[in-house]
Scaffold this motif. Sequence first.
Motif, PDB file in Angstrom:
ATOM      1  N   GLU A 186      41.905  -2.184   0.013  1.00 56.16           N
ATOM      2  CA  GLU A 186      42.701  -2.884  -1.009  1.00 56.16           C
ATOM      3  C   GLU A 186      42.854  -2.038  -2.266  1.00 56.16           C
ATOM      4  OE1 GLU A 186      40.947  -6.703  -1.656  1.00 56.16           O
ATOM      5  OE2 GLU A 186      41.355  -7.361   0.383  1.00 56.16           O
ATOM      6  N   ASP A 187      41.782  -1.395  -2.692  1.00 52.53           N
ATOM      7  CA  ASP A 187      41.848  -0.543  -3.888  1.00 52.53           C
ATOM      8  C   ASP A 187      42.786   0.640  -3.668  1.00 52.53           C
ATOM      9  OD1 ASP A 187      40.054  -2.209  -5.184  1.00 52.53           O
ATOM     10  OD2 ASP A 187      38.324  -0.926  -4.810  1.00 52.53           O
ATOM     11  N   ILE A 188      42.731   1.212  -2.494  1.00 49.64           N
ATOM     12  CA  ILE A 188      43.586   2.359  -2.189  1.00 49.64           C
ATOM     13  C   ILE A 188      45.051   1.946  -2.229  1.00 49.64           C
ATOM     14  CG2 ILE A 188      44.293   3.947  -0.349  1.00 49.64           C
ATOM     15  CD1 ILE A 188      41.284   4.046   0.451  1.00 49.64           C
ATOM     16  N   THR A 189      45.384   0.853  -1.542  1.00 50.97           N
ATOM     17  CA  THR A 189      46.787   0.444  -1.513  1.00 50.97           C
ATOM     18  C   THR A 189      47.269  -0.004  -2.888  1.00 50.97           C
ATOM     19  OG1 THR A 189      46.153  -1.738  -0.676  1.00 50.97           O
ATOM     20  CG2 THR A 189      46.869  -0.114   0.944  1.00 50.97           C
ATOM     21  N   ALA A 190      46.412  -0.640  -3.658  1.00 52.02           N
ATOM     22  CA  ALA A 190      46.813  -1.048  -5.015  1.00 52.02           C
ATOM     23  C   ALA A 190      47.081   0.176  -5.887  1.00 52.02           C
ATOM     24  CB  ALA A 190      45.728  -1.913  -5.648  1.00 52.02           C
ATOM     25  N   PHE A 191      46.267   1.195  -5.749  1.00 49.34           N
ATOM     26  CA  PHE A 191      46.446   2.422  -6.518  1.00 49.34           C
ATOM     27  C   PHE A 191      47.769   3.098  -6.138  1.00 49.34           C
ATOM     28  CE2 PHE A 191      45.922   7.035  -6.994  1.00 49.34           C
ATOM     29  CZ  PHE A 191      45.649   7.097  -8.361  1.00 49.34           C
ATOM     30  N   ALA A 216      50.352   1.721  -4.712  1.00 52.69           N
ATOM     31  CA  ALA A 216      51.483   0.835  -4.991  1.00 52.69           C
ATOM     32  C   ALA A 216      51.971   0.944  -6.422  1.00 52.69           C
ATOM     33  CB  ALA A 216      51.112  -0.604  -4.663  1.00 52.69           C
ATOM     34  N   ARG A 217      51.128   1.400  -7.329  1.00 51.46           N
ATOM     35  CA  ARG A 217      51.586   1.576  -8.714  1.00 51.46           C
ATOM     36  C   ARG A 217      52.758   2.549  -8.781  1.00 51.46           C
ATOM     37  NH1 ARG A 217      46.225   2.574 -12.198  1.00 51.46           N
ATOM     38  NH2 ARG A 217      45.935   4.110 -10.550  1.00 51.46           N
ATOM     39  N   ASP A 218      52.768   3.542  -7.893  1.00 47.81           N
ATOM     40  CA  ASP A 218      53.855   4.520  -7.859  1.00 47.81           C
ATOM     41  C   ASP A 218      54.880   4.230  -6.764  1.00 47.81           C
ATOM     42  OD1 ASP A 218      52.864   6.078  -9.977  1.00 47.81           O
ATOM     43  OD2 ASP A 218      51.530   7.157  -8.614  1.00 47.81           O
ATOM     44  N   SER A 219      54.381   3.718  -5.622  1.00 48.93           N
ATOM     45  CA  SER A 219      55.276   3.511  -4.487  1.00 48.93           C
ATOM     46  C   SER A 219      54.774   2.399  -3.574  1.00 48.93           C
ATOM     47  CB  SER A 219      55.415   4.810  -3.680  1.00 48.93           C
ATOM     48  OG  SER A 219      56.178   4.586  -2.520  1.00 48.93           O
ATOM     49  N   PRO A 220      55.270   1.180  -3.771  1.00 45.05           N
ATOM     50  CA  PRO A 220      54.859   0.077  -2.894  1.00 45.05           C
ATOM     51  C   PRO A 220      55.147   0.352  -1.418  1.00 45.05           C
ATOM     52  CG  PRO A 220      55.971  -0.781  -4.827  1.00 45.05           C
ATOM     53  CD  PRO A 220      56.147   0.712  -4.849  1.00 45.05           C
ATOM     54  N   SER A 221      56.251   1.008  -1.119  1.00 41.67           N
ATOM     55  CA  SER A 221      56.581   1.269   0.287  1.00 41.67           C
ATOM     56  C   SER A 221      55.603   2.277   0.903  1.00 41.67           C
ATOM     57  CB  SER A 221      58.020   1.745   0.437  1.00 41.67           C
ATOM     58  OG  SER A 221      58.210   2.969  -0.226  1.00 41.67           O
ATOM     59  N   TYR A 222      55.201   3.298   0.150  1.00 37.78           N
ATOM     60  CA  TYR A 222      54.214   4.257   0.653  1.00 37.78           C
ATOM     61  C   TYR A 222      52.859   3.572   0.820  1.00 37.78           C
ATOM     62  CZ  TYR A 222      51.448   8.501   1.197  1.00 37.78           C
ATOM     63  OH  TYR A 222      50.588   9.457   1.675  1.00 37.78           O
TER      64      TYR A 222
END
Length: 87
Positions: free
Chosen positions: A2-7, A9-15
């Motif tokens: 979750e922390d990785i995806t949240a980090f 997602a700040r720049d690229s939700p799709s990535y």
Amino acid sequence: MEDITAFIARDSPSYARAVARKVLATTRSIQQFPDIGRVVPELNNQSVRERFVYSYRVIYKIEPKRVLVVAILHGKRLIGELGDRVP
């Protein structure tokens, strides 16, 4: 995870979604083929292995009745930062 995806997602939700999907697919393949990963070089323990997903290390331990994912780390982080989670 979750922390990785949240980090990300700040720049690229799709990535972030792509990374999460790939990590989940990798963990499923590990369950079926646990020996597919390489032995973690820092530990040199045949039961502790890793697979790379993009720039992340999925580190897992092969146990008699299960495969346990113990960490998902950025590739630049040192394994020593896991503390005692990996025997």
